[in-house]
Design a protein around this motif. Sequence first.
Motif, PDB file in Angstrom:
ATOM      1  N   PRO A  18       0.801  -1.230   0.000  1.00  0.00           N
ATOM      2  CA  PRO A  18       0.000   0.000   0.000  1.00  0.00           C
ATOM      3  C   PRO A  18       0.831   1.276   0.000  1.00  0.00           C
ATOM      4  O   PRO A  18       0.508   2.234  -0.713  1.00  0.00           O
ATOM      5  CB  PRO A  18      -0.832  -0.131   1.275  1.00  0.00           C
ATOM      6  N   GLU A  19       1.930   1.304   0.777  1.00  0.00           N
ATOM      7  CA  GLU A  19       2.718   2.533   0.835  1.00  0.00           C
ATOM      8  C   GLU A  19       3.442   2.802  -0.488  1.00  0.00           C
ATOM      9  O   GLU A  19       3.587   3.952  -0.920  1.00  0.00           O
ATOM     10  CB  GLU A  19       3.731   2.478   1.990  1.00  0.00           C
ATOM     11  N   LEU A  24       3.651   5.799  -5.635  1.00  0.00           N
ATOM     12  CA  LEU A  24       3.554   5.750  -7.089  1.00  0.00           C
ATOM     13  C   LEU A  24       2.415   6.636  -7.579  1.00  0.00           C
ATOM     14  O   LEU A  24       2.542   7.339  -8.590  1.00  0.00           O
ATOM     15  CB  LEU A  24       3.345   4.304  -7.546  1.00  0.00           C
ATOM     16  N   SER A  25       1.301   6.619  -6.857  1.00  0.00           N
ATOM     17  CA  SER A  25       0.154   7.426  -7.219  1.00  0.00           C
ATOM     18  C   SER A  25       0.515   8.909  -7.245  1.00  0.00           C
ATOM     19  O   SER A  25       0.148   9.646  -8.165  1.00  0.00           O
ATOM     20  CB  SER A  25      -0.993   7.183  -6.236  1.00  0.00           C
ATOM     21  N   GLN A  26       1.263   9.360  -6.250  1.00  0.00           N
ATOM     22  CA  GLN A  26       1.645  10.772  -6.179  1.00  0.00           C
ATOM     23  C   GLN A  26       2.599  11.148  -7.312  1.00  0.00           C
ATOM     24  O   GLN A  26       2.452  12.216  -7.927  1.00  0.00           O
ATOM     25  CB  GLN A  26       2.265  11.055  -4.818  1.00  0.00           C
ATOM     26  N   CYS A  27       3.569  10.282  -7.597  1.00  0.00           N
ATOM     27  CA  CYS A  27       4.505  10.559  -8.695  1.00  0.00           C
ATOM     28  C   CYS A  27       3.774  10.574 -10.038  1.00  0.00           C
ATOM     29  O   CYS A  27       4.034  11.439 -10.892  1.00  0.00           O
ATOM     30  CB  CYS A  27       5.619   9.512  -8.715  1.00  0.00           C
ATOM     31  N   ALA A  43      -9.566  11.838  -7.058  1.00  0.00           N
ATOM     32  CA  ALA A  43     -10.299  11.166  -8.133  1.00  0.00           C
ATOM     33  C   ALA A  43      -9.341  10.380  -9.014  1.00  0.00           C
ATOM     34  O   ALA A  43      -9.628   9.236  -9.400  1.00  0.00           O
ATOM     35  CB  ALA A  43     -11.074  12.186  -8.962  1.00  0.00           C
ATOM     36  N   PHE A  44      -8.192  10.966  -9.348  1.00  0.00           N
ATOM     37  CA  PHE A  44      -7.182  10.269 -10.152  1.00  0.00           C
ATOM     38  C   PHE A  44      -6.676   9.028  -9.420  1.00  0.00           C
ATOM     39  O   PHE A  44      -6.543   7.949 -10.009  1.00  0.00           O
ATOM     40  CB  PHE A  44      -6.020  11.224 -10.439  1.00  0.00           C
ATOM     41  N   ARG A  45      -6.378   9.182  -8.151  1.00  0.00           N
ATOM     42  CA  ARG A  45      -5.859   8.079  -7.332  1.00  0.00           C
ATOM     43  C   ARG A  45      -6.802   6.881  -7.372  1.00  0.00           C
ATOM     44  O   ARG A  45      -6.369   5.742  -7.586  1.00  0.00           O
ATOM     45  CB  ARG A  45      -5.671   8.585  -5.905  1.00  0.00           C
ATOM     46  N   GLN A  46      -8.099   7.125  -7.157  1.00  0.00           N
ATOM     47  CA  GLN A  46      -9.063   6.029  -7.142  1.00  0.00           C
ATOM     48  C   GLN A  46      -9.319   5.470  -8.529  1.00  0.00           C
ATOM     49  O   GLN A  46      -9.502   4.255  -8.701  1.00  0.00           O
ATOM     50  CB  GLN A  46     -10.386   6.518  -6.536  1.00  0.00           C
TER      51      GLN A  46
END
Length: 251
Positions: A18-19, A24-27, A43-46
């Motif tokens: 998860p971490e 990765l999501s933030q980058c 919204a992008f993350r999900q």
Amino acid sequence: MSISFIRTRRFVLQQLAPEKREALSQCLYSLHSRIFSGVPYEAFRQYVVFSAAWRTWLYVRQTSAGEWVGYTALHAFRKTLQGKPVLIFRMEMGSLENYRGSDLTILHVLAKMIGASLRHWRWSAYIFASFVHPSSYALAARYCPIVWPNRNQPTPGAYERLLQALADDFQLAPVNPPSPRVRQVSWITRETTPLVWDPQRNPHVAYFLEANPGYGQGQGLLTVIRARLPDLLLIFVRFAYVRGRRLLRSR
């Protein structure tokens, strides 16, 4: 720019801790925000990194200096429609302006689709999209044997119902005023020099512009592409041939 200086990294998101997935999501969102506007981080993350898909493969293109310049996310969903199991593929992709039209990542993506279709060989399979740019729709219409809607003939009732069922299932909101084939996606492609489209040169673009004139406001044209194993193999061969010739001419 030479394609030889670009390499592609692949991530299977369900296999990441998860971490690591969060980092990765933030980058990835930092890159995404240079390509698209209109989508907040959560919204992008999900939608992309923490998708509810059975499998999500992420391909990130980066230069030899380590700069991320493009990405493609492929999601495979196992669903039941009208009591039958169905494999649904969805994709998000984008590249910085200077790196558009020159990569072969789609071949990696098609290979994954072919593998998933072999694993689910008894299931019907489709690619479902809500295209927010004329070039994306035109690319699909050029290489895929069965694409609905299209400029040549009316969409069969079964496919029209499939489009609406999938749009509702993925919670794509209708535009206002309501248009059955257009949904609000909110992904707006950033272009420093907006392209001027010539309908005479590309009739698929002309069809898209007529069907989805609000794409510049993040509206997407619902599209379904038949993705049986023979369809995917044909798309793979067509794309490899045309893009391979183009890359050879550019060297």
